[in-house]
Design an enzyme around this catalytic site. Structure first.
Site, PDB file in Angstrom:
ATOM      1  CE1 TYR A   3      20.744  40.127  79.532  1.00  0.00           C
ATOM      2  CE2 TYR A   3      20.307  37.776  79.487  1.00  0.00           C
ATOM      3  CZ  TYR A   3      19.943  39.055  79.876  1.00  0.00           C
ATOM      4  OH  TYR A   3      18.798  39.251  80.596  1.00  0.00           O
ATOM      5  CG  ASP A  23      18.469  32.313  69.722  1.00  0.00           C
ATOM      6  OD1 ASP A  23      19.245  32.991  70.416  1.00  0.00           O
ATOM      7  OD2 ASP A  23      17.759  31.410  70.193  1.00  0.00           O
ATOM      8  CB  THR A 110      32.449  31.172  80.287  1.00  0.00           C
ATOM      9  OG1 THR A 110      32.365  32.572  80.054  1.00  0.00           O
ATOM     10  CG2 THR A 110      33.420  30.890  81.410  1.00  0.00           C
ATOM     11  CE  LYS A 195      34.341  34.948  81.041  1.00  0.00           C
ATOM     12  NZ  LYS A 195      33.837  36.291  80.909  1.00  0.00           N
ATOM     13  CG  ASN A 199      34.150  35.847  85.351  1.00  0.00           C
ATOM     14  OD1 ASN A 199      34.534  37.017  85.300  1.00  0.00           O
ATOM     15  ND2 ASN A 199      33.226  35.378  84.533  1.00  0.00           N
ATOM     16  CG  HIS A 233      47.460  48.912 102.900  1.00  0.00           C
ATOM     17  ND1 HIS A 233      48.080  48.454 101.753  1.00  0.00           N
ATOM     18  CD2 HIS A 233      48.303  48.605 103.926  1.00  0.00           C
ATOM     19  CE1 HIS A 233      49.230  47.894 102.069  1.00  0.00           C
ATOM     20  NE2 HIS A 233      49.392  47.970 103.388  1.00  0.00           N
ATOM     21  CB  CYS A 249      29.666  35.611  84.473  1.00  0.00           C
ATOM     22  SG  CYS A 249      28.708  36.202  83.088  1.00  0.00           S
ATOM     23  NE  ARG A 313      21.291  34.735  82.418  1.00  0.00           N
ATOM     24  CZ  ARG A 313      22.107  34.765  81.372  1.00  0.00           C
ATOM     25  NH1 ARG A 313      22.257  33.701  80.635  1.00  0.00           N
ATOM     26  NH2 ARG A 313      22.776  35.866  81.078  1.00  0.00           N
TER      27      ARG A 313
END
Ligand code: SAJ
Length: 415
Positions: A3, A23, A110, A195, A199, A233, A249, A313
């Protein structure tokens, strides 16, 4: 070539850089070589096509000598929410025989704090070369939003953390081939933390929205109305509740911090638990709407982890479907972006007509465009069901009620 790797490789290749896409999965290599894609991302097919046709992108099973190496492999879980670094480790090992003096290596995956300096550098140094001295080494997190990857890859600011200053500068020189956002230089461990903090921040904020949905349900109010009003607000921006947090993620990364420092991360841990248990809250809502679940026929719309992506996933929609099946419901599920998917234990159908055919209730879990835009008159003709359970507030209640449906929305405690 996943991805992140495939969009990144193609973007470099369409900005004049010679790219070898590597790959370990032969199926992915064959698929890409035959001009097909193994993943869906808006615009990616055309980009890959251009990159291959202009001769700048080649895909193969093994790396070869290069000026720069980018590692963009998954860092999933192993066992109980622990970071599985084996793909990073094997990618680093694969680079060792190709590494030469003056090369740049960038980790994008990550990763837990200290991975670049503590895990990747020692492996690369098996080459006999020293990180920071003989070759440059950086951590530069991907920060792109699935569904908007190609635009964000170019436009977002980029963080580049080097094991030393000259590594960070070499990283900046590489990514400036296409990055239009500002490139910020720092050290590798700070970049890793940045990172994970991004998340985790989002996860905690979604957790509070989900907890609000439970409170709204208990106190008989409409959480969507309450959030809209609270967000008037000037310093409040509550996110949307839903069936939970999925994807590779946000539902994974906060655990890397909990694993790295369990004694000082109670809030992060609890937020994860809240979001992970949201499918159970959805099941309770379905039970409330139908009275019981055993043998009840439910048409489930959307299985991916969020709208307009095909990625399943860690999807809370899949988890919800499994829980419903465990409770004895007869679930048929439809995922418009992966009509041929197979998930053990679930009955997936390939069209709206099939999913609706003999349903008693419609459960909306993902607000994909082709689901969000359905009209009640159209659905009424396709199904005998007259109960809608909307977990993402996507079908306007008034319109669907007027269309003959009884609508139950997540986080709305009055029916
Ligand atoms: N979600 C909610 N309520 C919301 C927003 C999201 O329940 O208000 C859910 C979604 O339905 C989904 C999950 O959260 O299940 C995550 O979706 P997302 O759109 O928030 O994020 P991802 O996982 O697709 O991408 C994130 C992004 N990170 C941040 O926005 C901080 C992206 O920029 C990162 O590059 C990506 O993670 C990544 O690869 O780490």
């Amino acid at each position: 070539m996943g991805y992140i790797g495939l969009p990144t490789a193609s973007t470099f290749a369409t900005h004049g850089i010679e790219v070898v896409g590597v790959d370990v999965n032969p199926h992915i290599i064959e698929t890409l070589q035959s001009g097909e894609l193994h993943i869906y991302e808006p615009g990616l097919r055309d980009l890959v096509k251009t990159a291959v046709e202009n001769g700048k992108l080649h895909v193969q099973a093994k790396p070869e000598k290069a000026d720069a190496f980018i590692i963009a492999v998954p860092t999933p879980f192993k066992g109980e929410k622990l970071a599985d670094m084996s793909f990073v480790t094997s990618a680093a090992h694969a680079i060792v025989p190709c590494l030469r003096e003056g090369n740049l290596v960038v980790l994008e995956s990550t990763s837990p704090p200290l991975t670049t300096a503590g895990l990747v550098a020692p492996i690369l140094e098996e080459s006999g070369l020293k990180a920071g001295k003989d070759f440059k080494l950086c951590y530069s997190p991907e920060r792109v939003l699935p569904g908007q990857i190609l635009r964000e890859l170019i436009e977002n600011d980029r963080i580049i953390g080097g094991v030393d200053r000259s590594s960070a500068e070499a990283g900046r020189d590489l990514y400036s081939a296409f990055v239009k956002g500002t490139i910020h230089l720092t050290d590798a461990t700070t970049a890793e933390m940045v990172k994970l903090m991004e998340n985790t921040y989002r996860d905690v904020n979604i957790a509070i929205a989900n907890e609000f949905s439970r409170l709204a349900d208990r106190f008989g109010i409409d959480v969507w109305e309450a959030i809209a009003l609270a967000n008037k607000h000037p310093r409040v921006k509550i996110l949307n509740p839903g069936p939970g947090v999925g994807g590779h993620c946000i539902s994974v990364d906060p655990w890397f911090l909990v694993e790295a420092a369990p004694d000082i991360t109670p809030l992060i841990h609890t937020a994860r638990k809240v979001n992970d248990s949201q499918p159970e809250f959805v099941v309770k809502l379905v039970k409330k709407a139908l009275g019981s679940l055993r043998n009840r026929r439910i048409a489930l719309l959307g299985l991916s982890y969020k709208a307009d992506v095909d990625d399943m996933r860690e999807s809370p929609a899949v988890e919800t479907a499994h829980l419903l099946v465990q409770e004895g419901a007869k679930v048929k599920a439809f995922e418009p972006y992966k009509t041929t998917a197979e998930i053990p234990g679930l009955e997936l159908v390939s069209s709206l007509a099939e999913v609706f055919a003999d349903a008693e209730a419609v459960l909306v879990l993902v607000p994909h465009t082709p689901i969000r835009t359905l009209e009640p008159e159209v659905v009424a003709k396709l199904t005998p069901a007259r109960v809608v359970i909307d977990t993402v507030n996507t079908w306007p209640q008034d319109k669907w009620t007027a269309g003959g449906f009884k609508v139950f929305r997540l986080g709305v405690g009055r029916f």
